[in-house]
Design an enzyme around this catalytic site. Sequence first.
Site, mmCIF file in Angstrom:
data_model
loop_
_atom_site.group_PDB
_atom_site.id
_atom_site.type_symbol
_atom_site.label_atom_id
_atom_site.label_comp_id
_atom_site.label_asym_id
_atom_site.label_seq_id
_atom_site.Cartn_x
_atom_site.Cartn_y
_atom_site.Cartn_z
ATOM 1 N N ALA A 18 0.803 -1.216 0.000
ATOM 2 C CA ALA A 18 0.000 0.000 0.000
ATOM 3 C C ALA A 18 0.841 1.272 0.000
ATOM 4 O O ALA A 18 0.394 2.314 -0.481
ATOM 5 C CB ALA A 18 -0.928 -0.005 1.216
ATOM 6 N N SER A 20 4.545 1.205 -0.730
ATOM 7 C CA SER A 20 5.735 1.124 -1.575
ATOM 8 C C SER A 20 5.721 -0.170 -2.371
ATOM 9 O O SER A 20 4.963 -1.100 -2.078
ATOM 10 C CB SER A 20 7.017 1.205 -0.728
ATOM 11 O OG SER A 20 7.136 0.054 0.095
ATOM 12 N N GLY A 21 6.595 -0.202 -3.365
ATOM 13 C CA GLY A 21 6.765 -1.413 -4.160
ATOM 14 C C GLY A 21 8.230 -1.594 -4.468
ATOM 15 O O GLY A 21 9.033 -0.664 -4.337
ATOM 16 N N ARG A 22 8.582 -2.808 -4.871
ATOM 17 C CA ARG A 22 9.969 -3.048 -5.249
ATOM 18 C C ARG A 22 10.049 -4.228 -6.198
ATOM 19 O O ARG A 22 9.106 -5.016 -6.313
ATOM 20 C CB ARG A 22 10.853 -3.297 -4.027
ATOM 21 C CG ARG A 22 10.561 -4.590 -3.292
ATOM 22 C CD ARG A 22 9.642 -4.402 -2.117
ATOM 23 N NE ARG A 22 9.352 -5.660 -1.453
ATOM 24 C CZ ARG A 22 10.114 -6.226 -0.542
ATOM 25 N NH1 ARG A 22 11.273 -5.670 -0.198
ATOM 26 N NH2 ARG A 22 9.753 -7.349 0.041
ATOM 27 N N GLY A 87 -4.742 -7.349 -1.576
ATOM 28 C CA GLY A 87 -5.948 -7.963 -2.124
ATOM 29 C C GLY A 87 -7.116 -7.003 -2.232
ATOM 30 O O GLY A 87 -6.984 -5.803 -1.986
ATOM 31 N N ASP A 243 -0.499 -10.877 -1.524
ATOM 32 C CA ASP A 243 0.797 -10.839 -0.840
ATOM 33 C C ASP A 243 0.846 -11.743 0.390
ATOM 34 O O ASP A 243 1.893 -12.317 0.703
ATOM 35 C CB ASP A 243 1.219 -9.406 -0.498
ATOM 36 C CG ASP A 243 0.151 -8.600 0.214
ATOM 37 O OD1 ASP A 243 -0.835 -9.193 0.703
ATOM 38 O OD2 ASP A 243 0.289 -7.364 0.274
ATOM 39 N N ASN A 302 -7.399 -11.403 10.418
ATOM 40 C CA ASN A 302 -6.799 -10.120 10.041
ATOM 41 C C ASN A 302 -6.758 -9.219 11.271
ATOM 42 O O ASN A 302 -7.800 -8.951 11.882
ATOM 43 C CB ASN A 302 -7.641 -9.439 8.955
ATOM 44 C CG ASN A 302 -7.362 -9.985 7.579
ATOM 45 O OD1 ASN A 302 -6.378 -9.627 6.959
ATOM 46 N ND2 ASN A 302 -8.231 -10.857 7.106
ATOM 47 N N GLN A 310 2.644 2.903 11.983
ATOM 48 C CA GLN A 310 2.961 3.651 10.762
ATOM 49 C C GLN A 310 2.269 5.011 10.775
ATOM 50 O O GLN A 310 2.865 6.035 10.418
ATOM 51 C CB GLN A 310 2.529 2.847 9.528
ATOM 52 C CG GLN A 310 3.393 1.630 9.235
ATOM 53 C CD GLN A 310 2.752 0.694 8.227
ATOM 54 O OE1 GLN A 310 1.630 0.910 7.780
ATOM 55 N NE2 GLN A 310 3.457 -0.378 7.873
ATOM 56 N N GLY A 411 7.986 -7.437 7.182
ATOM 57 C CA GLY A 411 8.721 -6.296 7.723
ATOM 58 C C GLY A 411 8.648 -6.185 9.228
ATOM 59 O O GLY A 411 9.619 -5.790 9.885
#
Length: 494
Positions: A18, A20-22, A87, A243, A302, A310, A411
Amino acid sequence: MKKEQVEKRTYLAVDIGASSGRIMKSQRLANGQITIEEIHRFKNGFHQKDGYQRWDMASLVHELLLGLQKVKQLGIKECFIGIDTWGVDYCLLDQSGQLLDEPIAYRDGRTEAAVTNFSKGYSLEKLYQQTGIQVQPFNTIFQLFVEEKERLAAASQLLLIPDYLGYVFTGKAVIEATNASTTQLLNAGTKQWESELLDFLGIDETLFPTLVEPGTILGDLQTAAFPDYDLPNATLITIASHDTASAILGTPGIGDDWAYISSGTWSLLGIETTVTTISAEAFQENYTNEWGAQNTIRFLKNIMGMWLIQEVARHQNYQYSYAELAALAEKEPAFQQFIDVNDPRFLNPGNMITELQAYCRETQQTVPESPGELARCIYDNLALCYSVELEKLAQLTGIERKITTLHVVGGGSNNRLLNQLTADVANVTVNAGPGEAIALGNLLMQMIATGELKDIPAARTCIQTSFPTEIYQANPIDSTIKNRYQAFMKRSSL
């Protein structure tokens, strides 16, 4: 293929969250271990447009192309690619196969009343019995329930986020099954779209392309469609594209005495099994049966997770790193406040700090003020929540085995304070790492698809031999603390 050729195969994991991406690069070595290296990182996030919080798909496509260009510059001319994302969110395509408009983010407020309104015409218990998926207001089914009818009428196809990206790169439209299970539209028994739900929503099944399993070869990257980028020759493989599904595949659990927490923005706590648990109790406790790779089920809960810290960090203008917040928290006295970390008020508040403080005020508790106090409050209550849910997990599944090890991956596995708190409160051994479980699950599913690895147990053995983990032994806390927490939670739910 000769051994030396196999060793040189390059795999790329596209992992987008949500914020960042890599792109991660991996190769399998002659000794059976795998390497992993970050090639490209970029920011992600939703933005306000036309009254909704939306994802910028054009920016994501551009960043992925930049990353693939970097791969080519490293001298890699051929590779495999797998894509995973969060998702539930979806893209609608028009009749020409183009994006109707930017997809709306699951944290947008449009679904706030969706569950209540949906339940006036359809039983939530029946919905759970059919799908096995926990009721959450942002699930795809509730997003579609409030979707503008004109947009749905104009749509030729619906694609989930990773499937849309795969479609852009290959021209092939599919929906990957593990991610599709999070829509709450698939029947848990037949593993097909539930026609009764689609009829209730007024949606035709033709809106959805073919369902495919993880490990399906999707197709080749259409380099000619992107003439402004110097791209490698690549084959896209449909992996466990939710993910969490990739994270659990990338968890080094062996045997049957372990549970997991995929610790990121969300904390997903559960077990891996081969049977669904669909009961009145599981429905009441809001547990979900998400599909995993190779006919597994992720029976999990969940939990709000690192989102809380964060947001606290963000509203302090990132004055403190997460490591610094944990260090400050460690200096504060423990268990000064109890909070329900899953209270909907924490899903997307205007300011997480003031929301936490208001919650404590309203429940007649000491109000956390300093950064350390706020962080301590969050970490203490996450650990308490994890402990209670581990007990519920055993009760709901009727598992005879004792869960002795809790694998924490993602993480959040780097948070030493939370790991130790979790071990102490839950009285289990915490095995922390790898932090890159999502990317590893993505990469290893590709290796299974190409035949480099036989199956999931072989993949997990590969993880164990390639990446060290950190062990936290339990120092059990005073049981009265947990009893007080559970009493508080019972009162707050009344």
